[in-house]
Design a protein around this motif. Structure first.
Motif, PDB file in Angstrom:
ATOM      1  N   LYS A   1    -101.331  25.677 -31.884  1.00  0.00           N
ATOM      2  CA  LYS A   1    -103.056  26.092 -32.431  1.00  0.00           C
ATOM      3  C   LYS A   1    -102.616  27.046 -34.357  1.00  0.00           C
ATOM      4  O   LYS A   1    -103.309  26.194 -34.590  1.00  0.00           O
ATOM      5  CB  LYS A   1    -103.467  27.898 -31.908  1.00  0.00           C
ATOM      6  CG  LYS A   1    -104.585  27.377 -30.382  1.00  0.00           C
ATOM      7  CD  LYS A   1    -104.871  28.208 -30.118  1.00  0.00           C
ATOM      8  CE  LYS A   1    -104.297  29.139 -28.953  1.00  0.00           C
ATOM      9  NZ  LYS A   1    -104.953  30.032 -28.490  1.00  0.00           N
TER      10      LYS A   1
ATOM     11  N   HIS B   1    -103.372  21.504 -19.362  1.00  0.00           N
ATOM     12  CA  HIS B   1    -104.939  21.532 -19.934  1.00  0.00           C
ATOM     13  C   HIS B   1    -105.042  22.972 -18.508  1.00  0.00           C
ATOM     14  O   HIS B   1    -105.922  23.721 -18.684  1.00  0.00           O
ATOM     15  CB  HIS B   1    -105.337  20.122 -18.772  1.00  0.00           C
ATOM     16  CG  HIS B   1    -106.984  20.762 -19.135  1.00  0.00           C
ATOM     17  ND1 HIS B   1    -107.527  20.641 -18.425  1.00  0.00           N
ATOM     18  CD2 HIS B   1    -108.318  20.572 -20.170  1.00  0.00           C
ATOM     19  CE1 HIS B   1    -109.324  20.906 -18.320  1.00  0.00           C
ATOM     20  NE2 HIS B   1    -108.424  21.139 -20.006  1.00  0.00           N
ATOM     21  N   SER B   2    -104.512  22.548 -17.123  1.00  0.00           N
ATOM     22  CA  SER B   2    -104.925  23.678 -16.225  1.00  0.00           C
ATOM     23  C   SER B   2    -104.484  24.994 -16.658  1.00  0.00           C
ATOM     24  O   SER B   2    -105.162  26.224 -15.898  1.00  0.00           O
ATOM     25  CB  SER B   2    -104.489  23.243 -14.609  1.00  0.00           C
ATOM     26  OG  SER B   2    -102.759  23.668 -15.036  1.00  0.00           O
TER      27      SER B   2
ATOM     28  N   LEU C   1    -104.782  26.190 -20.354  1.00  0.00           N
ATOM     29  CA  LEU C   1    -105.584  27.125 -21.313  1.00  0.00           C
ATOM     30  C   LEU C   1    -106.053  28.092 -21.224  1.00  0.00           C
ATOM     31  O   LEU C   1    -105.858  29.263 -21.884  1.00  0.00           O
ATOM     32  CB  LEU C   1    -106.446  25.685 -21.965  1.00  0.00           C
ATOM     33  CG  LEU C   1    -105.403  24.690 -22.789  1.00  0.00           C
ATOM     34  CD1 LEU C   1    -106.516  23.383 -22.580  1.00  0.00           C
ATOM     35  CD2 LEU C   1    -104.520  24.894 -23.370  1.00  0.00           C
ATOM     36  N   GLU C   2    -107.056  28.065 -20.279  1.00  0.00           N
ATOM     37  CA  GLU C   2    -107.316  29.191 -19.572  1.00  0.00           C
ATOM     38  C   GLU C   2    -107.091  30.220 -20.049  1.00  0.00           C
ATOM     39  O   GLU C   2    -106.904  31.202 -20.406  1.00  0.00           O
ATOM     40  CB  GLU C   2    -108.324  29.385 -18.863  1.00  0.00           C
ATOM     41  CG  GLU C   2    -109.391  29.801 -18.066  1.00  0.00           C
ATOM     42  CD  GLU C   2    -110.703  29.316 -16.745  1.00  0.00           C
ATOM     43  OE1 GLU C   2    -110.384  30.325 -15.985  1.00  0.00           O
ATOM     44  OE2 GLU C   2    -110.619  28.480 -17.228  1.00  0.00           O
TER      45      GLU C   2
ATOM     46  N   ASN D   1    -106.575  32.240 -22.769  1.00  0.00           N
ATOM     47  CA  ASN D   1    -107.537  31.873 -24.566  1.00  0.00           C
ATOM     48  C   ASN D   1    -107.984  31.084 -24.441  1.00  0.00           C
ATOM     49  O   ASN D   1    -108.173  31.024 -25.690  1.00  0.00           O
ATOM     50  CB  ASN D   1    -108.388  33.417 -24.799  1.00  0.00           C
ATOM     51  CG  ASN D   1    -107.733  35.310 -22.992  1.00  0.00           C
ATOM     52  OD1 ASN D   1    -108.568  34.575 -22.495  1.00  0.00           O
ATOM     53  ND2 ASN D   1    -107.305  35.478 -23.702  1.00  0.00           N
ATOM     54  N   THR D   2    -107.863  29.636 -24.264  1.00  0.00           N
ATOM     55  CA  THR D   2    -107.670  28.838 -25.296  1.00  0.00           C
ATOM     56  C   THR D   2    -108.726  27.717 -24.506  1.00  0.00           C
ATOM     57  O   THR D   2    -108.355  27.451 -23.477  1.00  0.00           O
ATOM     58  CB  THR D   2    -106.364  28.187 -25.727  1.00  0.00           C
ATOM     59  OG1 THR D   2    -105.791  29.497 -26.489  1.00  0.00           O
ATOM     60  CG2 THR D   2    -106.460  26.409 -26.442  1.00  0.00           C
ATOM     61  N   GLU D   3    -109.493  26.814 -25.408  1.00  0.00           N
ATOM     62  CA  GLU D   3    -110.339  25.741 -24.877  1.00  0.00           C
ATOM     63  C   GLU D   3    -109.504  24.496 -25.645  1.00  0.00           C
ATOM     64  O   GLU D   3    -109.848  24.844 -26.890  1.00  0.00           O
ATOM     65  CB  GLU D   3    -112.058  26.044 -25.900  1.00  0.00           C
ATOM     66  CG  GLU D   3    -112.115  27.322 -24.325  1.00  0.00           C
ATOM     67  CD  GLU D   3    -114.101  27.022 -24.743  1.00  0.00           C
ATOM     68  OE1 GLU D   3    -114.525  26.083 -24.527  1.00  0.00           O
ATOM     69  OE2 GLU D   3    -114.547  28.304 -24.144  1.00  0.00           O
ATOM     70  N   PRO D   4    -109.908  23.444 -25.137  1.00  0.00           N
ATOM     71  CA  PRO D   4    -109.784  22.102 -25.921  1.00  0.00           C
ATOM     72  C   PRO D   4    -110.123  22.255 -27.004  1.00  0.00           C
ATOM     73  O   PRO D   4    -109.492  21.838 -27.459  1.00  0.00           O
ATOM     74  CB  PRO D   4    -110.193  20.602 -24.998  1.00  0.00           C
ATOM     75  CG  PRO D   4    -110.142  21.828 -23.414  1.00  0.00           C
ATOM     76  CD  PRO D   4    -110.058  22.833 -23.324  1.00  0.00           C
ATOM     77  N   ASN D   5    -111.268  22.577 -27.497  1.00  0.00           N
ATOM     78  CA  ASN D   5    -111.743  22.926 -28.718  1.00  0.00           C
ATOM     79  C   ASN D   5    -111.290  23.636 -29.750  1.00  0.00           C
ATOM     80  O   ASN D   5    -111.474  23.472 -31.170  1.00  0.00           O
ATOM     81  CB  ASN D   5    -113.607  23.247 -29.038  1.00  0.00           C
ATOM     82  CG  ASN D   5    -114.175  22.255 -28.097  1.00  0.00           C
ATOM     83  OD1 ASN D   5    -114.037  20.874 -27.867  1.00  0.00           O
ATOM     84  ND2 ASN D   5    -115.573  22.236 -28.042  1.00  0.00           N
ATOM     85  N   ASP D   6    -110.777  24.960 -29.524  1.00  0.00           N
ATOM     86  CA  ASP D   6    -109.967  25.537 -30.136  1.00  0.00           C
ATOM     87  C   ASP D   6    -108.602  24.731 -30.270  1.00  0.00           C
ATOM     88  O   ASP D   6    -108.420  25.110 -31.573  1.00  0.00           O
ATOM     89  CB  ASP D   6    -109.184  26.907 -29.565  1.00  0.00           C
ATOM     90  CG  ASP D   6    -110.860  28.048 -28.765  1.00  0.00           C
ATOM     91  OD1 ASP D   6    -111.487  27.038 -29.046  1.00  0.00           O
ATOM     92  OD2 ASP D   6    -110.379  28.290 -27.542  1.00  0.00           O
TER      93      ASP D   6
ATOM     94  N   TYR E   1    -109.268  17.102 -23.049  1.00  0.00           N
ATOM     95  CA  TYR E   1    -108.416  17.396 -24.335  1.00  0.00           C
ATOM     96  C   TYR E   1    -109.607  16.753 -25.619  1.00  0.00           C
ATOM     97  O   TYR E   1    -109.495  17.391 -26.918  1.00  0.00           O
ATOM     98  CB  TYR E   1    -107.339  16.270 -25.129  1.00  0.00           C
ATOM     99  CG  TYR E   1    -106.200  17.513 -24.138  1.00  0.00           C
ATOM    100  CD1 TYR E   1    -106.057  18.837 -24.352  1.00  0.00           C
ATOM    101  CD2 TYR E   1    -105.592  16.900 -23.152  1.00  0.00           C
ATOM    102  CE1 TYR E   1    -105.487  19.501 -23.408  1.00  0.00           C
ATOM    103  CE2 TYR E   1    -105.308  17.786 -22.111  1.00  0.00           C
ATOM    104  CZ  TYR E   1    -104.286  18.636 -22.463  1.00  0.00           C
ATOM    105  OH  TYR E   1    -103.412  19.258 -21.805  1.00  0.00           O
TER     106      TYR E   1
END
Lengths: 436, 145
Positions: free
Chosen positions: A174, A192-193, A195-196, A199-204, A229
């Motif tokens: 980021k 990926h598992s 990210l949540e 508090n992150t999403e692939p779009n961020d 992703y």
């Protein structure tokens, strides 16, 4: 589609010109090899005493094969063909049976290798606008430093973060707006598992591409990662004996990997007979490194199984493409990107007096990561009935294994005679990992 | 000193039965048992009437098993404060208890406490326990209940 080249002349060379270049470089390689006692003996037995014995590419078949054991038996410097003062880099694999395989590079070799990786990176459409986060392990492993140097050569902004520490990886992605990753597919799934949790999403993220390597994976994993992703994922192939990454890489069309044939001679052989197989047939990958003078290595049997696509690629590159790796001719396991032979585990287990001689290796998935369980039987005569000693025994085996194979196993103790004894050749490896 | 039979046992269905099968075949009587669990395996601890015979029979069947000295303590009268008195005695000698379990004697309904400690044969331990009003059963006394 936009096609960019690192060295268009070489990448789009006529096949006949590639072959002529291969013959020229093969002759140099033979001359260089003859500077070592090992090759001198081996080549003279094959009737080859100078570069003049190589007149065409067909003469390649007069050269004997080399195998991993040749590297081990010549450890550490038996295959070194230059003065050590000319060597600027050493890389080494983890020692399978206590003896690692080592490679040496001169400054020129480093340049050659780095250019091949730069060429690979550019073939995927990367340029100096990109921010490259290298999640591979640095150190003796060729993957980390190899891509690092190649990415710098391209002019990308390189973040040498190395492996592990998922939270930091995500934060760096980021903070620096990382666009390209170099990562094992299982670790990218793992991130990926998590990210949540951050508090992150692939779009961020700003990711566009990932170079996947160091472990085999299926087309489905690749597609899944691309979807999760929203990126393009590129397969790559390399092995430390051939310098590491930069042997073969996918271009923007992502239809298997171009082998850089000006630098490597690719053969596919029948692993049983050693006979060459025609393009399209699955067999063992055999490689000759044409651009490394410090440590010549020709007709090296990789033990990887794959096949060759001879058809021209829409990207215009004339270098043939290699399929993904379809298996191995030996029992090597790849666990979270680390190469492990069952014999390494056996050696550790056999050296512990408190356990018997039977053992099992069990591989499974814990989330997206591999989990290695080593099951051993306790030795009845050494049993004291003391739980503390059993705990200590488990810890001792775990630590010895970790020291040998560099990954942390889960050790299980079993009753004497409890593990299945197979008749004939014991089946000791149970791989229950779902194919990624 | 009383002997406890300690057996290494995998933690999965059927393993306890494979042990009890051997004990039955050899007509051995069980006074007490307990299991110390440790994930994929555990230790089964047994007080039986013929511990040496049980050990040989189990070892013949391939089990990893040993005999260990344990304290078999009994009190004159079942009453509040017995455990407190016993732990006072153990503390006096600085003894650490690794495992403990108990059963009621079929002969006189007396409670018997079995304790695995680091050094059960420590000099003076028996006297200290006796000084607090307990009896330490010998193996013979225990097996012939």
């Amino acid at each position: 589609m936009d096609i960019t080249y690192w060295n268009k002349d070489i990448e789009t060379m006529d096949r006949s010109a590639i072959e002529a270049l291969q013959v020229k470089r093969l002759r140099e390689l033979v001359d260089q090899s003859l500077k070592t006692e090992f090759y001198k003996k081996r080549l003279s037995r094959a009737g080859i005493t100078s570069a003049d014995d190589i007149q065409s590419l067909d003469d390649l078949r007069r050269l004997p094969f080399n195998v991993k054991d040749d590297l081990r038996q010549n450890f550490p410097t038996g295959l070194l063909a230059v003065d050590m003062r000319q060597v600027v880099r050493v890389h080494s694999s983890s020692g399978t049976t206590g003896i690692p395989t080592v490679i040496y590079l001169t400054q020129q070799d480093m340049d050659n290798w780095t250019n091949l990786i730069a060429r690979s990176i550019v073939a995927t459409g990367c340029c100096q606008d990109d921010v490259f986060q290298n999640m591979m392990t640095y150190g003796l492993f060729t993957g980390g430093l190899g891509l690092h140097y190649g990415a710098e050569r391209v002019g990308m902004t390189v973040i040498p973060v190395g492996g592990g520490n998922t939270q930091r990886q995500v934060q760096i992605m980021k903070d620096f707006k990382t666009t390209v990753l170099h990562v094992t597919p299982s670790y990218l799934l793992h991130i990926h598992s998590k990210l949540e949790n951050f508090n992150t999403e692939p779009n961020d993220l700003y990711l566009k591409k990932a170079f996947l390597g160091a472990e085999p994976y299926s087309e489905n994993t690749c597609l899944k990662l691309e979807e999760l992703y929203g990126i393009d994922a590129y397969n790559s192939y390399g092995l430390s004996e051939m310098n590491g990454p930069g042997v073969a890489f996918e271009c923007v069309y992502k239809q298997d990997m171009h082998v850089w044939e000006d630098a490597y001679i690719l053969e596919i052989i029948d692993p049983e007979t050693g006979e060459s197989l025609p393009d399209g047939e699955k067999g063992e990958v055999v490689l000759t490194n044409l651009v490394r003078s410090a440590m010549p290595l020709f007709r090296y049997r990789t033990r990887d199984l794959a096949f060759v696509h001879p058809e021209p690629c829409p990207c215009g590159r004339t270098h043939r493409r290699l399929s993904r790796i379809l298996g191995r001719t030996d029992d090597m396991l790849i666990i979270n990107g680390v190469n492990v032979f069952p014999s390494q585990i056996e050696e550790v287990v056999m050296a512990v007096p408190e356990v018997g001689t039977n053992y099992l290796i069990h591989l499974s998935k814990q989330g997206t990561l591999d989990r290695l369980t080593v099951k051993v039987e306790i030795y009845a005569k050494m049993f004291t009935g003391n739980m503390k000693e059993l705990d200590a025994l488990k810890k001792k085996i775990t630590e010895k294994l970790r020291a040998s194979i560099t990954i942390n196993p889960h050790v299980e103790l079993h009753e004497p005679g409890a593990l299945p004894h197979s008749e004939g050749k014991a089946k000791r490896v149970f791989d229950e990992r779902e194919q990624l | 000193m009383a002997k406890q039979l300690t057996i290494f046992m995998e933690n999965r269905p059927g393993r306890m039965k494979s042990i009890s099968d051997v004990l039955l075949e050899n007509n051995l009587n069980i006074w007490a048992f307990t299991i110390q669990d440790r994930g994929e395996f555990g230790l089964m601890k047994l007080i039986v009437d013929k511990p040496e015979k049980a050990q040989l029979a189990l070892a013949d069947c391939g089990f990893a098993c040993v005999l260990k000295d344990v304290l078999a303590v009994t009190a004159e009268k079942d009453q509040p404060g017995n455990l407190d008195k016993l732990t006072t005695a153990l503390l006096e000698k600085g003894v650490n208890v690794k495992d403990a379990y108990g059963f009621v004697s079929p002969k006189d309904r007396q409670g018997i406490c079995l304790m695995e400690v680091d050094n059960p044969n420590d000099l003076g331990l028996e006297e200290t326990i006796a000084a607090h009003g307990f009896t330490l059963l010998t193996g013979k006394e225990l097996y012939e209940l």
